[in-house]
Motif scaffolding. Structure first.
Motif, PDB file in Angstrom:
ATOM      1  N   UNK B  24      36.550  73.574  62.580  1.00 52.28           N
ATOM      2  CA  UNK B  24      35.754  73.971  61.636  1.00 52.28           C
ATOM      3  C   UNK B  24      36.631  74.150  60.221  1.00 52.28           C
ATOM      4  N   UNK B  25      35.749  74.165  59.207  1.00 58.76           N
ATOM      5  CA  UNK B  25      36.542  74.509  57.832  1.00 58.76           C
ATOM      6  C   UNK B  25      37.163  75.816  57.566  1.00 58.76           C
ATOM      7  N   UNK B  26      36.943  76.669  58.655  1.00 57.56           N
ATOM      8  CA  UNK B  26      37.231  78.357  58.142  1.00 57.56           C
ATOM      9  C   UNK B  26      38.796  78.369  58.145  1.00 57.56           C
ATOM     10  N   UNK B  27      39.229  78.829  56.914  1.00 60.38           N
ATOM     11  CA  UNK B  27      40.427  78.980  56.865  1.00 60.38           C
ATOM     12  C   UNK B  27      41.198  80.020  57.614  1.00 60.38           C
ATOM     13  N   UNK B  81      43.027  70.019  60.255  1.00 55.23           N
ATOM     14  CA  UNK B  81      43.225  71.246  60.932  1.00 55.23           C
ATOM     15  C   UNK B  81      43.210  72.367  59.817  1.00 55.23           C
ATOM     16  N   UNK B  82      42.627  73.493  59.811  1.00 59.73           N
ATOM     17  CA  UNK B  82      42.893  74.322  58.758  1.00 59.73           C
ATOM     18  C   UNK B  82      44.191  74.806  58.556  1.00 59.73           C
ATOM     19  N   UNK B  83      45.339  74.776  59.236  1.00 57.20           N
ATOM     20  CA  UNK B  83      46.657  75.259  59.134  1.00 57.20           C
ATOM     21  C   UNK B  83      47.238  74.477  60.176  1.00 57.20           C
ATOM     22  N   UNK B 171      48.569  72.327  65.359  1.00 62.29           N
ATOM     23  CA  UNK B 171      47.400  72.828  64.572  1.00 62.29           C
ATOM     24  C   UNK B 171      46.794  73.889  65.062  1.00 62.29           C
ATOM     25  N   UNK B 172      46.169  74.729  63.896  1.00 56.51           N
ATOM     26  CA  UNK B 172      45.554  76.012  64.285  1.00 56.51           C
ATOM     27  C   UNK B 172      44.341  76.196  63.477  1.00 56.51           C
TER      28      UNK B 172
END
Lengths: 196, 196
Positions: B24-27, B81-83, B171-172
């Motif tokens: 998802x795009x949630x940081x 990945x967000x992070x 990736x996280x």
């Protein structure tokens, strides 16, 4: 608090778990080891290669053979631990990939035809699995004492074969009297992390 | 049941946790990463050497520089990945031992004077810490996607220096739609364990 894992589990696995120098005499059962395996077998490895193999040293004569390959500082605790496990990699893990990786069974030949590539990958992924195993020992309410202070060729010749490389020896049991001293310091966030 | 860890935590860390292919795009916030560090920093390493270092790739330009070093199959998910974190070892970890190991501060010179010894030990212990970090990401309710499919010298030259060796890129984030397929099989107890 940004963690989802409940504080009791945090304590059990990390905050209160320690590497013991002494053990009680309470045995570690095969049922406990099976329960650990049934949990940590799900830890991720590249191509699901699962290269870790574990030798449980249960007999007195095998324990004696192992202790003589340990570094002097590790001999007494390895002799005294209720259970000792030799963790190694199977460098021929690719033979099992058609079963372990049904979405890409040809990885056996396409990715892992070279023994050198397999040894490097098995080492990385075997050590990841060794850490999952340590966490699993703690999840069973036991303490783990991982050691790399031993004669690697000696342990390989004594207990393994040319296709298996030792990674760690792990003492397992319940901590005894004076099992540990003060907790050593850890790095702060800024000493470990850099942002780019 | 031989485990002490409660079933919800077992699911969170191992049974239901998976390596995601989409996010998802949630940081992922710095507060979450700090909470992960504050937990997994306690994981055991030899001589408490704590050799793992982590580069958080947050800026768009750094992400672009990283993606070009990833294997083709890893590029899209590393870009999305967000992070993304680059995990490496500090091969000069011995400099910190007098502080990290107050019971044996001379380990810096007695055990780890040789760079070759340090590199070997930092790799073993850094990969153990990489696994603790993966478990920590899951403890934060996030999913981790560890990858060793990248150009190691390229990532080292781009983000690190001669004293730091890359181990994994992770990736996280939160798993997105179609993050994973069916769970691949795992070995049974008897296939992994031998008793002597």
């Amino acid at each position: 608090m940004s963690l989802v894992l409940d504080p009791t589990a945090q304590d059990l696995l990390f905050r209160e778990a320690r590497t013991p120098q002494t053990f009680t005499e309470e045995p570690v059962t095969d049922e406990q080891v099976q329960a650990i395996h049934d949990l940590v077998k799900y830890g991720p490895t590249a191509f699901n290669q699962c290269p870790l193999r574990i030798t449980l040293v249960r007999s007195a004569e095998a324990r004696e053979r192992l202790v003589k390959h340990m570094a002097p500082a590790n001999q007494a605790k390895t002799a005294a631990a209720p259970l000792v496990a030799i963790l190694s990699t199977d460098n021929e893990f690719h033979e099992e990939l058609p079963r372990l990786l049904p979405v890409f069974p040809q990885a056996k030949d396409v990715v892992f035809a070279s023994r050198e590539v397999r040894e490097r990958s098995a080492r990385l992924n075997g050590v990841l699995q060794a850490a999952y195993f340590i966490i699993g020992v703690r999840a069973a309410g036991l303490a783990a004492g991982p050691m790399d202070g031993f004669d690697f060729p000696g342990v390989q010749a004594e207990f393994l074969d040319d296709d298996h490389t030792p990674l760690l020896v792990v003492n397992i049991g319940r901590p005894g009297p004076g099992a540990w001293g003060e907790r050593a310091p850890r790095f702060g966030f800024e000493e470990v992390f850099t942002t780019v």
